[in-house]
Design a protein around this motif. Structure first.
Motif, mmCIF file in Angstrom:
data_model
loop_
_atom_site.group_PDB
_atom_site.id
_atom_site.type_symbol
_atom_site.label_atom_id
_atom_site.label_comp_id
_atom_site.label_asym_id
_atom_site.label_seq_id
_atom_site.Cartn_x
_atom_site.Cartn_y
_atom_site.Cartn_z
ATOM 1 N N UNK A 120 0.842 -1.193 0.000
ATOM 2 C CA UNK A 120 0.000 0.000 0.000
ATOM 3 C C UNK A 120 0.878 1.244 0.000
ATOM 4 N N UNK A 121 0.311 2.358 -0.478
ATOM 5 C CA UNK A 121 1.097 3.586 -0.577
ATOM 6 C C UNK A 121 1.557 4.075 0.796
ATOM 7 N N UNK A 122 0.723 3.897 1.843
ATOM 8 C CA UNK A 122 1.139 4.359 3.168
ATOM 9 C C UNK A 122 2.257 3.489 3.730
ATOM 10 N N UNK A 123 2.259 2.187 3.363
ATOM 11 C CA UNK A 123 3.376 1.332 3.766
ATOM 12 C C UNK A 123 4.662 1.793 3.082
ATOM 13 N N UNK A 124 4.537 2.143 1.826
ATOM 14 C CA UNK A 124 5.693 2.620 1.054
ATOM 15 C C UNK A 124 6.278 3.872 1.708
ATOM 16 N N UNK A 125 5.409 4.819 2.055
ATOM 17 C CA UNK A 125 5.878 6.067 2.650
ATOM 18 C C UNK A 125 6.485 5.817 4.026
ATOM 19 N N UNK A 126 5.885 4.889 4.781
ATOM 20 C CA UNK A 126 6.431 4.569 6.095
ATOM 21 C C UNK A 126 7.829 3.992 6.000
ATOM 22 N N UNK A 127 8.036 3.120 5.014
ATOM 23 C CA UNK A 127 9.362 2.533 4.813
ATOM 24 C C UNK A 127 10.373 3.597 4.404
ATOM 25 N N UNK A 128 9.975 4.490 3.511
ATOM 26 C CA UNK A 128 10.878 5.557 3.089
ATOM 27 C C UNK A 128 11.220 6.483 4.256
ATOM 28 N N UNK A 129 10.242 6.746 5.104
ATOM 29 C CA UNK A 129 10.488 7.586 6.280
ATOM 30 C C UNK A 129 11.550 6.965 7.180
ATOM 31 N N UNK A 130 11.438 5.650 7.429
ATOM 32 C CA UNK A 130 12.412 4.981 8.292
ATOM 33 C C UNK A 130 13.802 4.996 7.661
ATOM 34 N N UNK A 131 13.871 4.731 6.372
ATOM 35 C CA UNK A 131 15.161 4.756 5.693
ATOM 36 C C UNK A 131 15.794 6.149 5.775
#
Length: 244
Positions: A120-131
């Motif tokens: 999902x797009x929110x999962x994608x953004x969450x992963x990018x935030x952590x990185x």
């Protein structure tokens, strides 16, 4: 609050006891360094605390609820909030850092996601935030096989956080790393405790445990011989765990 009571663990067909009745309490936000000589039981202790290994005896409570005697449901719920970081994190070398974070380890994500890679797009953004938090944003689209050892370890930490880990057990997370990379990994782990209230328990060299940890556990011959606040250890304390 986590409470370990009389943890015992045997191997080799349950004939050889390697952990002998370990008891301890710890809380969210602590960073605990586990030290001891080779073969003292550090790795198996971490695996038991992260429920990657079964217990032969003892009880383990989390916020007052047993995750050992509470049945499979209790253990499963707790395991989903634990992460076990190996010395050399298992990442798919052909997938990008971002994909490794999103797909996660077995048991962290649905079979459909693991097979299709759909997120999902929110999962994608969450992963990018952590990185981004851990200085890996520019590595997001690089294959894991092209990352340095320290970068792979930080990707593994990001993966754990994205999938909801509140407790991280790390088995010698800086082994084989150069001093600069080791410092980055240790600073990352420390920030999880001080800024996010995560709990980290890591098997470490004594000098890193003294430098970074709020608490030090000394293990010798499968027993918890030392439990002190994080600081420079005395010669007598080192002798208790055969590290003098």
């Amino acid at each position: 609050m986590f409470k370990v009571n009389n943890l015992k663990k045997s191997v080799e067909g349950n004939t050889k006891e390697v952990l002998h009745g370990i008891s301890a309490e710890f809380e969210a936000g602590e960073m605990i360094g586990v030290i001891g000589p080779s073969g003292s039981g550090k790795s198996i202790l971490l695996q038991c605390l992260a429920l990657r290994e079964s217990w032969n005896d003892g009880d383990y409570t989390w916020d007052g609820k047993s995750v050992i005697r509470g049945g499979g449901k209790g253990a499963g719920k707790f395991r989903s909030k634990c992460a076990y970081l190996e010395q050399n994190p298992t990442l798919n070398p052909e997938k990008t850092a971002l994909k490794n974070v999103l797909i996660g380890q077995a048991g962290q994500t649905s079979l459909l996601r693991r097979l299709t890679g759909m997120v999902r797009s929110d999962d994608y953004m969450g992963a990018m935030d952590e990185l981004e938090k851990f200085g890996l944003l520019d590595k997001a689209h690089l294959k894991a096989g092209n990352l340095s050892g320290g970068e792979r370890q930080r990707v593994a930490i990001c993966r754990a956080l994205v999938h909801g880990a509140g407790f991280i057990a790390a088995d010698e997370p800086v082994i084989g790393l150069d001093p600069h990379s080791a410092d980055k990994v240790m600073t990352t782990l420390k920030s999880l405790c001080t800024e996010q209230g995560k709990t980290v328990i890591a098997a470490l060299p004594i000098e890193l445990a003294e430098r970074y940890c709020t608490r030090i556990w000394g293990i010798y011959d499968g027993q918890l011989q030392l439990d002190v606040k994080g600081r420079r250890l005395t010669g007598e304390e080192k002798r208790q765990i055969d590290l003098a």
